[in-house]
Design a protein around this motif. Structure first.
Motif, PDB file in Angstrom:
ATOM      1  N   GLU A 288     -14.012  30.780 -25.506  1.00  0.00           N
ATOM      2  CA  GLU A 288     -14.159  32.188 -25.129  1.00  0.00           C
ATOM      3  C   GLU A 288     -14.383  32.317 -23.626  1.00  0.00           C
ATOM      4  O   GLU A 288     -13.863  33.206 -22.979  1.00  0.00           O
ATOM      5  CB  GLU A 288     -15.327  32.824 -25.895  1.00  0.00           C
ATOM      6  CG  GLU A 288     -15.019  33.056 -27.356  1.00  0.00           C
ATOM      7  CD  GLU A 288     -13.886  34.049 -27.532  1.00  0.00           C
ATOM      8  OE1 GLU A 288     -13.991  35.186 -27.021  1.00  0.00           O
ATOM      9  OE2 GLU A 288     -12.890  33.680 -28.191  1.00  0.00           O
ATOM     10  N   PHE A 289     -15.150  31.402 -23.069  1.00  0.00           N
ATOM     11  CA  PHE A 289     -15.439  31.448 -21.641  1.00  0.00           C
ATOM     12  C   PHE A 289     -14.194  31.162 -20.811  1.00  0.00           C
ATOM     13  O   PHE A 289     -13.947  31.799 -19.786  1.00  0.00           O
ATOM     14  CB  PHE A 289     -16.546  30.441 -21.317  1.00  0.00           C
ATOM     15  CG  PHE A 289     -17.053  30.555 -19.923  1.00  0.00           C
ATOM     16  CD1 PHE A 289     -17.840  31.633 -19.541  1.00  0.00           C
ATOM     17  CD2 PHE A 289     -16.733  29.600 -18.991  1.00  0.00           C
ATOM     18  CE1 PHE A 289     -18.303  31.746 -18.247  1.00  0.00           C
ATOM     19  CE2 PHE A 289     -17.192  29.701 -17.693  1.00  0.00           C
ATOM     20  CZ  PHE A 289     -17.981  30.775 -17.321  1.00  0.00           C
ATOM     21  N   LYS A 290     -13.383  30.214 -21.263  1.00  0.00           N
ATOM     22  CA  LYS A 290     -12.153  29.858 -20.542  1.00  0.00           C
ATOM     23  C   LYS A 290     -11.174  31.016 -20.565  1.00  0.00           C
ATOM     24  O   LYS A 290     -10.526  31.305 -19.558  1.00  0.00           O
ATOM     25  CB  LYS A 290     -11.524  28.617 -21.159  1.00  0.00           C
ATOM     26  CG  LYS A 290     -10.190  28.241 -20.541  1.00  0.00           C
ATOM     27  CD  LYS A 290      -9.576  27.042 -21.248  1.00  0.00           C
ATOM     28  CE  LYS A 290      -8.177  26.782 -20.763  1.00  0.00           C
ATOM     29  NZ  LYS A 290      -7.133  27.266 -21.665  1.00  0.00           N
ATOM     30  N   GLY A 291     -11.047  31.670 -21.709  1.00  0.00           N
ATOM     31  CA  GLY A 291     -10.115  32.785 -21.821  1.00  0.00           C
ATOM     32  C   GLY A 291      -8.700  32.369 -21.471  1.00  0.00           C
ATOM     33  O   GLY A 291      -8.233  31.326 -21.925  1.00  0.00           O
ATOM     34  N   ALA A 292      -8.018  33.149 -20.662  1.00  0.00           N
ATOM     35  CA  ALA A 292      -6.625  32.876 -20.293  1.00  0.00           C
ATOM     36  C   ALA A 292      -6.519  32.109 -18.984  1.00  0.00           C
ATOM     37  O   ALA A 292      -5.444  31.975 -18.426  1.00  0.00           O
ATOM     38  CB  ALA A 292      -5.845  34.178 -20.201  1.00  0.00           C
ATOM     39  N   ARG A 293      -7.644  31.586 -18.509  1.00  0.00           N
ATOM     40  CA  ARG A 293      -7.603  30.886 -17.222  1.00  0.00           C
ATOM     41  C   ARG A 293      -6.979  29.497 -17.341  1.00  0.00           C
ATOM     42  O   ARG A 293      -7.143  28.815 -18.347  1.00  0.00           O
ATOM     43  CB  ARG A 293      -9.010  30.732 -16.655  1.00  0.00           C
ATOM     44  CG  ARG A 293      -9.590  32.048 -16.197  1.00  0.00           C
ATOM     45  CD  ARG A 293     -10.868  31.848 -15.472  1.00  0.00           C
ATOM     46  NE  ARG A 293     -11.920  31.500 -16.444  1.00  0.00           N
ATOM     47  CZ  ARG A 293     -13.166  31.289 -16.106  1.00  0.00           C
ATOM     48  NH1 ARG A 293     -13.538  31.365 -14.859  1.00  0.00           N
ATOM     49  NH2 ARG A 293     -14.055  31.007 -17.031  1.00  0.00           N
ATOM     50  N   THR A 294      -6.310  29.080 -16.307  1.00  0.00           N
ATOM     51  CA  THR A 294      -5.819  27.702 -16.181  1.00  0.00           C
ATOM     52  C   THR A 294      -6.354  27.081 -14.900  1.00  0.00           C
ATOM     53  O   THR A 294      -6.133  25.904 -14.647  1.00  0.00           O
ATOM     54  CB  THR A 294      -4.279  27.642 -16.173  1.00  0.00           C
ATOM     55  OG1 THR A 294      -3.800  28.418 -15.082  1.00  0.00           O
ATOM     56  CG2 THR A 294      -3.709  28.157 -17.486  1.00  0.00           C
ATOM     57  N   GLN A 295      -7.026  27.885 -14.074  1.00  0.00           N
ATOM     58  CA  GLN A 295      -7.594  27.423 -12.810  1.00  0.00           C
ATOM     59  C   GLN A 295      -8.947  28.097 -12.615  1.00  0.00           C
ATOM     60  O   GLN A 295      -9.213  29.160 -13.180  1.00  0.00           O
ATOM     61  CB  GLN A 295      -6.692  27.799 -11.630  1.00  0.00           C
ATOM     62  CG  GLN A 295      -5.323  27.154 -11.668  1.00  0.00           C
ATOM     63  CD  GLN A 295      -4.477  27.573 -10.480  1.00  0.00           C
ATOM     64  OE1 GLN A 295      -4.277  28.749 -10.231  1.00  0.00           O
ATOM     65  NE2 GLN A 295      -4.000  26.580  -9.733  1.00  0.00           N
ATOM     66  N   ALA A 296      -9.788  27.460 -11.786  1.00  0.00           N
ATOM     67  CA  ALA A 296     -11.091  28.047 -11.449  1.00  0.00           C
ATOM     68  C   ALA A 296     -11.529  27.484 -10.103  1.00  0.00           C
ATOM     69  O   ALA A 296     -10.960  26.512  -9.604  1.00  0.00           O
ATOM     70  CB  ALA A 296     -12.121  27.729 -12.526  1.00  0.00           C
ATOM     71  N   ASN A 297     -12.551  28.103  -9.535  1.00  0.00           N
ATOM     72  CA  ASN A 297     -13.072  27.657  -8.240  1.00  0.00           C
ATOM     73  C   ASN A 297     -14.047  26.494  -8.414  1.00  0.00           C
ATOM     74  O   ASN A 297     -14.909  26.531  -9.288  1.00  0.00           O
ATOM     75  CB  ASN A 297     -13.804  28.797  -7.541  1.00  0.00           C
ATOM     76  CG  ASN A 297     -12.852  29.874  -7.080  1.00  0.00           C
ATOM     77  OD1 ASN A 297     -11.770  29.586  -6.583  1.00  0.00           O
ATOM     78  ND2 ASN A 297     -13.245  31.112  -7.271  1.00  0.00           N
ATOM     79  N   ASP A 298     -13.917  25.488  -7.547  1.00  0.00           N
ATOM     80  CA  ASP A 298     -14.921  24.437  -7.448  1.00  0.00           C
ATOM     81  C   ASP A 298     -16.166  25.087  -6.835  1.00  0.00           C
ATOM     82  O   ASP A 298     -16.096  25.597  -5.718  1.00  0.00           O
ATOM     83  CB  ASP A 298     -14.389  23.310  -6.555  1.00  0.00           C
ATOM     84  CG  ASP A 298     -15.425  22.243  -6.262  1.00  0.00           C
ATOM     85  OD1 ASP A 298     -16.576  22.343  -6.751  1.00  0.00           O
ATOM     86  OD2 ASP A 298     -15.072  21.295  -5.531  1.00  0.00           O
TER      87      ASP A 298
END
Ligand SMILES: [Zn+2]
Length: 85
Positions: A31-41
């Motif tokens: 649920e937290f990831k959702g549709a993301r494939t990238q995130a900030n370090d």
């Protein structure tokens, strides 16, 4: 906790239902990831691809901290995956 099936590349952005795009994941993380494939370090702010459990080995990228209560990323991509902001 029961696991759910995560689409590594989300269906929303064209990800398939093929096995190489699926990974078992806890409900909360999915649920937290959702549709993301990238995130900030969080250490550098760099925008990076998330850890891919189909092509990367977990123990080379993460370790347990605080006697196993949470996961710590070992590389910039892993920090973005385990502590995205
Ligand atoms: Zn989880």
């Amino acid at each position: 906790m029961p696991l759910v099936m995560d689409h590594i590349s989300p269906r929303r952005v064209g990800g398939s239902d093929e096995s190489d795009n699926l990974a078992a994941c806890c409900y909360r993380c999915n649920e937290f990831k959702g549709a993301r494939t990238q995130a900030n370090d969080p250490a550098t702010g760099e925008f990076l691809p998330l850890f891919n459990p189909r092509i990367q080995v977990w123990r080379e990228h993460f370790c347990w901290a605080n006697s196993g209560t949470h996961v710590v990323g070992l590389t910039p991509t892993d920090r973005a995956t385990s502590d995205p902001n």
